[in-house]
Design an enzyme around this catalytic site. Structure first.
Site, PDB file in Angstrom:
ATOM      1  N   CYS A  46      93.250  13.689   5.390  1.00 41.29           N
ATOM      2  CA  CYS A  46      92.390  13.969   4.347  1.00 41.29           C
ATOM      3  C   CYS A  46      91.805  15.247   4.453  1.00 41.29           C
ATOM      4  O   CYS A  46      91.154  15.513   5.606  1.00 41.29           O
ATOM      5  CB  CYS A  46      91.107  12.803   4.474  1.00 41.29           C
ATOM      6  SG  CYS A  46      89.804  13.175   3.231  1.00 41.29           S
TER       7      CYS A  46
ATOM      8  N   CYS B 112      88.109  15.350   4.484  1.00 38.86           N
ATOM      9  CA  CYS B 112      87.648  14.659   5.964  1.00 38.86           C
ATOM     10  C   CYS B 112      87.517  15.944   6.788  1.00 38.86           C
ATOM     11  O   CYS B 112      86.596  16.175   7.746  1.00 38.86           O
ATOM     12  CB  CYS B 112      88.366  13.561   6.273  1.00 38.86           C
ATOM     13  SG  CYS B 112      88.377  12.239   4.894  1.00 38.86           S
TER      14      CYS B 112
END
Length: 146
Positions: free
Chosen positions: A69, A72
């Protein structure tokens, strides 16, 4: 408020009793003798998650994330900076949803990164989307008990 707090060691996951007055004195684990606070997030898995959420007498801030991600990965340095500011009054932890899909399913994580704040074993607040360190600290302090 009680003077003795239960704190779960981020290294060996043993529950320790620490006097509230000694929280800021860099307490060590009675079992493994490692610091109970490292100014870094603690990686939690299936085995350690419930112990940290239910046995810590301080709030636990969890970042549900995944290695693939982009947002993230972008938020990760800010999350670590926030850990330095929030500890020792908040335990800061991460759950890799790729490695622990049942935790993501159990908490109905639909997007990542998602921050969840747990107090007394219960989720009390949730925030989806990447935040910077200052916003993570501000959001956490706004939702944590005083």
């Amino acid at each position: 408020m009680t003077d003795a707090l239960h704190l779960v060691c981020p290294h060996c996951h043993t529950t320790n009793r620490v006097a509230r007055a000694h929280l800021g004195s860099a307490p060590d684990c009675g079992s493994c003798h490692q610091p109970l606070f490292t100014a870094h997030s603690t990686a939690l898995d299936e085995a350690s998650f419930d112990k940290h959420i239910s046995r810590n007498h301080i709030p636990v801030l969890v970042d549900f994330w995944a290695p693939w991600c982009g947002p993230c990965r972008q938020m990760a340095p800010g999350f670590e900076q926030a850990a330095k500011q929030l500890e020792p009054h908040i335990r800061v932890a991460k759950v890799d949803t790729e490695a622990n899909p049942s935790l993501a399913a159990r908490f109905h994580i639909r997007s990542i990164p998602t921050l969840a704040l747990f107090v007394g074993g219960r989720e009390v607040a949730r925030q989806a989307g990447a935040l910077g360190a200052a916003d993570i600290v501000r959001w956490t302090q706004a939702h944590a008990p005083r």
